[in-house]
Motif scaffolding. Structure first.
Motif, PDB file in Angstrom:
ATOM      1  N   ALA B 210       0.832  -1.211   0.000  1.00  0.00           N
ATOM      2  CA  ALA B 210       0.000   0.000   0.000  1.00  0.00           C
ATOM      3  C   ALA B 210       0.864   1.258   0.000  1.00  0.00           C
ATOM      4  CB  ALA B 210      -0.907  -0.001   1.227  1.00  0.00           C
ATOM      5  N   PRO B 211       0.345   2.346  -0.564  1.00  0.00           N
ATOM      6  CA  PRO B 211       1.053   3.627  -0.476  1.00  0.00           C
ATOM      7  C   PRO B 211       1.356   3.962   0.986  1.00  0.00           C
ATOM      8  CG  PRO B 211      -0.842   3.809  -1.945  1.00  0.00           C
ATOM      9  CD  PRO B 211      -0.927   2.452  -1.298  1.00  0.00           C
ATOM     10  N   GLY B 212       2.503   4.582   1.203  1.00  0.00           N
ATOM     11  CA  GLY B 212       2.860   4.996   2.559  1.00  0.00           C
ATOM     12  C   GLY B 212       3.632   3.957   3.354  1.00  0.00           C
ATOM     13  N   THR B 213       3.816   2.792   2.764  1.00  0.00           N
ATOM     14  CA  THR B 213       4.508   1.715   3.488  1.00  0.00           C
ATOM     15  C   THR B 213       6.023   1.920   3.476  1.00  0.00           C
ATOM     16  OG1 THR B 213       2.768   0.189   2.769  1.00  0.00           O
ATOM     17  CG2 THR B 213       4.818  -0.807   3.582  1.00  0.00           C
ATOM     18  N   HIS B 214       6.663   1.553   4.568  1.00  0.00           N
ATOM     19  CA  HIS B 214       8.128   1.442   4.584  1.00  0.00           C
ATOM     20  C   HIS B 214       8.504  -0.034   4.721  1.00  0.00           C
ATOM     21  CE1 HIS B 214      12.356   1.923   5.388  1.00  0.00           C
ATOM     22  NE2 HIS B 214      12.197   1.051   6.381  1.00  0.00           N
ATOM     23  N   ILE B 215       9.514  -0.436   3.974  1.00  0.00           N
ATOM     24  CA  ILE B 215      10.008  -1.816   4.022  1.00  0.00           C
ATOM     25  C   ILE B 215      11.494  -1.813   4.339  1.00  0.00           C
ATOM     26  CG2 ILE B 215      10.345  -3.951   2.698  1.00  0.00           C
ATOM     27  CD1 ILE B 215       7.980  -2.991   0.909  1.00  0.00           C
ATOM     28  N   SER B 216      11.881  -2.535   5.400  1.00  0.00           N
ATOM     29  CA  SER B 216      13.301  -2.781   5.696  1.00  0.00           C
ATOM     30  C   SER B 216      13.581  -4.246   5.441  1.00  0.00           C
ATOM     31  CB  SER B 216      13.629  -2.454   7.166  1.00  0.00           C
ATOM     32  OG  SER B 216      13.798  -1.072   7.380  1.00  0.00           O
ATOM     33  N   ALA B 217      14.517  -4.504   4.544  1.00  0.00           N
ATOM     34  CA  ALA B 217      14.836  -5.886   4.159  1.00  0.00           C
ATOM     35  C   ALA B 217      16.245  -6.215   4.622  1.00  0.00           C
ATOM     36  CB  ALA B 217      14.733  -6.044   2.644  1.00  0.00           C
ATOM     37  N   MET B 218      16.391  -7.219   5.485  1.00  0.00           N
ATOM     38  CA  MET B 218      17.732  -7.535   6.000  1.00  0.00           C
ATOM     39  C   MET B 218      18.298  -8.844   5.471  1.00  0.00           C
ATOM     40  SD  MET B 218      17.591 -10.266   8.265  1.00  0.00           S
ATOM     41  CE  MET B 218      19.269 -10.042   8.765  1.00  0.00           C
ATOM     42  N   GLY B 219      17.490  -9.635   4.768  1.00  0.00           N
ATOM     43  CA  GLY B 219      17.928 -10.998   4.448  1.00  0.00           C
ATOM     44  C   GLY B 219      18.993 -11.115   3.380  1.00  0.00           C
ATOM     45  N   ALA B 220      18.945 -10.268   2.382  1.00  0.00           N
ATOM     46  CA  ALA B 220      19.852 -10.452   1.240  1.00  0.00           C
ATOM     47  C   ALA B 220      21.250  -9.938   1.577  1.00  0.00           C
ATOM     48  CB  ALA B 220      19.300  -9.745   0.011  1.00  0.00           C
ATOM     49  N   GLY B 275       9.463  11.262   0.739  1.00  0.00           N
ATOM     50  CA  GLY B 275       9.002  12.463   0.063  1.00  0.00           C
ATOM     51  C   GLY B 275       7.597  12.883   0.456  1.00  0.00           C
ATOM     52  N   SER B 276       6.757  11.939   0.803  1.00  0.00           N
ATOM     53  CA  SER B 276       5.368  12.254   1.141  1.00  0.00           C
ATOM     54  C   SER B 276       4.798  11.118   1.970  1.00  0.00           C
ATOM     55  CB  SER B 276       4.526  12.382  -0.137  1.00  0.00           C
ATOM     56  OG  SER B 276       4.317  11.091  -0.694  1.00  0.00           O
ATOM     57  N   ALA B 277       3.637  11.338   2.539  1.00  0.00           N
ATOM     58  CA  ALA B 277       3.000  10.290   3.348  1.00  0.00           C
ATOM     59  C   ALA B 277       2.601   9.102   2.491  1.00  0.00           C
ATOM     60  CB  ALA B 277       1.767  10.849   4.068  1.00  0.00           C
ATOM     61  N   GLU B 278       2.476   9.313   1.187  1.00  0.00           N
ATOM     62  CA  GLU B 278       2.041   8.229   0.303  1.00  0.00           C
ATOM     63  C   GLU B 278       3.225   7.448  -0.289  1.00  0.00           C
ATOM     64  OE1 GLU B 278       0.699  11.448  -0.058  1.00  0.00           O
ATOM     65  OE2 GLU B 278      -0.776  10.687   1.385  1.00  0.00           O
ATOM     66  N   ALA B 279       4.406   7.970  -0.117  1.00  0.00           N
ATOM     67  CA  ALA B 279       5.564   7.307  -0.725  1.00  0.00           C
ATOM     68  C   ALA B 279       5.776   5.908  -0.132  1.00  0.00           C
ATOM     69  CB  ALA B 279       6.822   8.146  -0.507  1.00  0.00           C
ATOM     70  N   ILE B 280       6.267   5.052  -0.972  1.00  0.00           N
ATOM     71  CA  ILE B 280       6.749   3.754  -0.488  1.00  0.00           C
ATOM     72  C   ILE B 280       8.269   3.857  -0.377  1.00  0.00           C
ATOM     73  CG2 ILE B 280       7.037   1.299  -1.059  1.00  0.00           C
ATOM     74  CD1 ILE B 280       4.366   1.512  -2.609  1.00  0.00           C
ATOM     75  N   THR B 281       8.782   3.539   0.789  1.00  0.00           N
ATOM     76  CA  THR B 281      10.235   3.588   0.986  1.00  0.00           C
ATOM     77  C   THR B 281      10.750   2.172   1.240  1.00  0.00           C
ATOM     78  OG1 THR B 281       9.847   4.163   3.310  1.00  0.00           O
ATOM     79  CG2 THR B 281      10.345   5.971   1.801  1.00  0.00           C
ATOM     80  N   VAL B 282      11.882   1.883   0.607  1.00  0.00           N
ATOM     81  CA  VAL B 282      12.508   0.561   0.731  1.00  0.00           C
ATOM     82  C   VAL B 282      13.939   0.748   1.216  1.00  0.00           C
ATOM     83  CG1 VAL B 282      13.380  -1.433  -0.561  1.00  0.00           C
ATOM     84  CG2 VAL B 282      11.110  -0.506  -1.084  1.00  0.00           C
ATOM     85  N   PHE B 283      14.305   0.003   2.237  1.00  0.00           N
ATOM     86  CA  PHE B 283      15.679   0.034   2.733  1.00  0.00           C
ATOM     87  C   PHE B 283      16.254  -1.375   2.684  1.00  0.00           C
ATOM     88  CE2 PHE B 283      18.552  -0.759   6.389  1.00  0.00           C
ATOM     89  CZ  PHE B 283      19.611   0.051   6.001  1.00  0.00           C
ATOM     90  N   ASP B 284      17.402  -1.504   2.038  1.00  0.00           N
ATOM     91  CA  ASP B 284      18.086  -2.795   1.971  1.00  0.00           C
ATOM     92  C   ASP B 284      19.337  -2.770   2.824  1.00  0.00           C
ATOM     93  OD1 ASP B 284      18.936  -5.382   1.103  1.00  0.00           O
ATOM     94  OD2 ASP B 284      20.353  -4.390  -0.229  1.00  0.00           O
ATOM     95  N   SER B 285      19.421  -3.703   3.733  1.00  0.00           N
ATOM     96  CA  SER B 285      20.576  -3.818   4.622  1.00  0.00           C
ATOM     97  C   SER B 285      21.412  -5.020   4.228  1.00  0.00           C
ATOM     98  CB  SER B 285      20.066  -3.983   6.060  1.00  0.00           C
ATOM     99  OG  SER B 285      21.099  -4.416   6.907  1.00  0.00           O
ATOM    100  N   SER B 286      22.664  -4.794   3.893  1.00  0.00           N
ATOM    101  CA  SER B 286      23.537  -5.952   3.648  1.00  0.00           C
ATOM    102  C   SER B 286      24.657  -6.047   4.675  1.00  0.00           C
ATOM    103  CB  SER B 286      24.103  -5.922   2.225  1.00  0.00           C
ATOM    104  OG  SER B 286      24.689  -4.685   1.923  1.00  0.00           O
ATOM    105  N   GLY B 287      24.816  -5.004   5.487  1.00  0.00           N
ATOM    106  CA  GLY B 287      25.753  -5.084   6.597  1.00  0.00           C
ATOM    107  C   GLY B 287      27.145  -4.595   6.252  1.00  0.00           C
ATOM    108  N   PHE B 288      27.755  -3.863   7.182  1.00  0.00           N
ATOM    109  CA  PHE B 288      29.103  -3.351   6.918  1.00  0.00           C
ATOM    110  C   PHE B 288      29.875  -3.215   8.226  1.00  0.00           C
ATOM    111  CE2 PHE B 288      28.200   1.106   8.088  1.00  0.00           C
ATOM    112  CZ  PHE B 288      26.813   1.102   8.031  1.00  0.00           C
ATOM    113  N   ALA B 289      31.184  -3.246   8.074  1.00  0.00           N
ATOM    114  CA  ALA B 289      32.058  -3.359   9.243  1.00  0.00           C
ATOM    115  C   ALA B 289      31.930  -2.200  10.214  1.00  0.00           C
ATOM    116  CB  ALA B 289      33.516  -3.474   8.783  1.00  0.00           C
ATOM    117  N   LEU B 290      31.637  -1.001   9.723  1.00  0.00           N
ATOM    118  CA  LEU B 290      31.585   0.130  10.648  1.00  0.00           C
ATOM    119  C   LEU B 290      30.486  -0.067  11.693  1.00  0.00           C
ATOM    120  CD1 LEU B 290      32.147   3.129   8.190  1.00  0.00           C
ATOM    121  CD2 LEU B 290      33.829   1.964   9.629  1.00  0.00           C
TER     122      LEU B 290
END
Lengths: 311, 311
Positions: B210-220, B275-290
C-alpha cells in the motif's frame, strides 16, 4: 562460554619465539598448503590512508583464523609494524585465541626462507649473501645460518655504512665473519642468497649467479615489487609458497608464464626439489595465513609446555 | 606494551547490549559511511567447507578494525553463529580490544533496520508486519517497536504453527497484540514491513504494498539472495546501507539499474528521505564493518561507564 580469553601479548610472544619454533611452524604450514585453503588478502587502511592493514586468512585440518598485520609508518613511540593472529576453534568457529606477534612475525617470515634453504640449497652451502640491511634481514641471517653450515656472510646494502654496521651486528650475533660487499661480487660468491628489501626492480643481474646457488626472495609481496631478474628464470628451478599468489603479488608477477612449484609439494614428496649440485634454485615467498596460524599455535603450545614445567 | 588485553566476552557483551545502545551505534556507523571506508568482504571456510567465516573490515575517523563472523551449521552445544570484533588503535595500528558479540550482532543488525524505519517510515506507523520467524526476526521486532508507535504486529511464516508461536512470543515480550497472517493480507495492512529470511525469491508481490509503506529488508547479503519483488522499485524510493555492496550482494543485485540512496546521506542531511505520506520507501541492509566497530566501541564505553558506577 568463558569470560576469559587465551591471549599471548607482544612481549610474551617475543620471549617465547625462537628460530626452532618458527622453522617447525613453517614446515607445518607449508605441508598444510597441499590440503589447506587461503582466502583473498584484504588491504585496508585507516582514516589516515598511509596507515595500512592487511587481513590474511586461511584454514587447514586443525587451523582456522586470521592474521591482521598493520603498518603505521608514522609511529615513533611504538613499532610501525604490528601483527595480531586470531585463531578460531575449528570445531565450533568460536574465538579460540588471540596472539600478538610482531617480533614473532619476523621469525616466521625468515623461517619460510630458511625452510626453502633447508629444502633446496646444497647441503655444503657455506657462503650466505644477504641483500638488504633492514630489520627483517637480521632475522633472515639468523634463520638461514641454522640450517646450513654457513661460514661467512656477505652483506649488500644501499650504503657502505649500513652494510658495515649490519655485518658487525651479524658477527656479534652469530660469531660468523661478515663483511660488506658489492652486489656482483657477493652474488657470484654465494651458495645461498637471501633478498630482504622493498625493491621494485631487480637487485642483481641474472648472469652474476653461479651454478649451484640457491636464492630465497622475501621482499615481493605486492604489485610492482621485484627483487629478482626475470632472465634468471630460464636457467633456474622455480619454487614459491603459493603459486597463484606468487604470480599475482610475488616475484612471478613479472614472469606470468613461469610455473613455480609449491615448496609444500616438495616437502610432501609430491614434487622434486634441487635436481643437481649445479642447479640454480629460486624460492619466492609472498606469505600466507597458514604460516601465521601455525606460528600462533606453536607459541600457544610452547607456553603451555613451559607452564607445565617441561622447560 | 601491556600483557593484558581489553576483552569483552560473549556473555558480557550479551549482558551489556540493548536496543538503545545498538541503535545509537548504528546511527554513528551510518553517519560514518560518508567519510569512512569499508574493504572487500572475505568469505572463507574451515577444513569442513560448510563451516564458514566472513571478514568485514573498515575504518572511519576514530575506528579501524575487523569483524570475524562465523557460521558452523553443525554446532549443537554452542550457537552456530559467532562474531568477534577486533579493534585496532587508530593512532598506532596496534591491537586495542577484542569483543565477542554474537548476541550483540543480532541487536546490531536489527538496529540498522530500525534506524531506517526511524528515518524513513511514517511517524504514525502503527502496524508492523514481520516476514520471517527465525532468531533474527525477534530482534527486528524488538528494535522497530522502539522507534514507532506500533500497536499491532502481523507475523508471516512458512508454517502457521511457527508464525503462531512467534506471535505469542512477540506479545509476551512487547505486550503488543500479534497474530499470524497470510503474506498478502499482512503486507497490505502494514505501515512497516520487515523481512528477515534467507529467501532466494520475492516474499510478496509488488502490488500488495500500500502507499505509505516502509520496508526494511535484512535478508539479502549474498549472491542469489532476494526478499523483495523488483517490480516494487518503480514506485518506491530506494535506500540502502552501502550502494555498491547492495548492488553486489544485497537486494539490488536483482535490479542493477537501481540507484539506492545511502541511508547515511539521509541522516547527514545530504539526501532526502521520505518524500510524502504516500511514498513507499525501501531500505536494503547488507551489513558493513563500521556497524560492528561502532557496536564494539559502544559496548566498551558502556562497560567503562558501569565500572565507574554511573549505572
Amino acid at each position: 562460554m568463558t569470560d576469559s580469553i587465551t591471549f599471548i601479548s607482544e612481549s610474551e610472544s617475543a620471549a617465547l619465539v625462537d628460530e626452532d619454533l618458527a622453522l617447525a611452524a613453517a614446515r607445518e604450514a607449508f605441508l598444510a598448503t597441499a590440503t589447506g585453503s587461503t582466502f583473498p588478502v584484504v588491504i585496508g587502511h585507516a582514516a589516515v590512508p598511509d596507515n595500512r592493514f592487511t587481513l590474511k586468512s586461511g584454514s587447514a585440518d586443525d587451523l582456522v583464523g586470521v592474521k591482521i598485520g598493520s603498518y603505521w609508518p608514522g609511529n615513533t613511540e611504538v613499532p610501525r609494524h604490528s601483527s595480531t593472529i586470531v585463531l578460531l576453534d575449528p570445531a565450533t568457529g568460536r574465538l579460540a585465541a588471540v596472539v600478538e606477534a610482531a617480533t614473532a612475525n619476523a621469525y616466521r617470515t625468515a623461517a619460510a626462507d630458511a625452510l626453502a634453504v633447508d629444502t633446496l640449497a646444497r647441503p655444503d652451502s657455506r657462503t650466505l649473501t644477504v641483500i638488504g640491511t633492514g630489520h627483517q634481514a637480521r632475522y633472515e641471517v639468523g634463520a638461514v645460518t641454522r640450517v646450513r653450515p654457513i661460514e661467512r656472510v656477505l652483506v649488500v646494502g644501499r650504503s657502505p655504512d649500513t652494510a658495515r654496521a649490519f655485518a658487525t651486528e651479524v658477527t656479534a650475533r652469530t660469531g660468523l665473519p661478515a663483511e660488506p660487499a658489492e652486489a656482483r661480487t657477493a652474488v657470484a660468491a654465494a651458495d645461498v642468497v637471501v633478498t630482504a628489501t622493498t625493491a621494485r626492480q631487480p637487485l642483481f643481474d641474472a648472469d652474476w649467479v653461479a651454478p649451484g646457488t640457491h636464492i630465497s626472495a622475501m621482499g615481493a609481496d605486492g604489485p610492482g615489487k621485484q627483487e629478482l631478474p626475470v632472465a634468471l628464470y630460464d636457467r633456474a628451478s622455480l619454487f614459491c609458497d603459493l603459486p597463484d599468489q606468487s604470480r599475482t603479488i610475488g616475484e612471478f608477477q613479472h614472469a606470468p608464464s613461469a610455473a613455480p612449484v609449491a615448496l609444500g609439494a616438495v616437502l610432501a614428496g609430491d614434487a622434486g626439489g634441487r635436481g643437481s649440485a649445479e642447479a640454480i634454485t629460486v624460492f619466492d615467498s609472498s606469505g600466507f595465513a597458514l604460516q601465521d596460524l601455525a606460528l600462533a599455535t606453536a607459541l600457544l603450545r610452547r607456553r603451555t609446555h613451559r607452564q607445565e614445567g617441561h622447560e
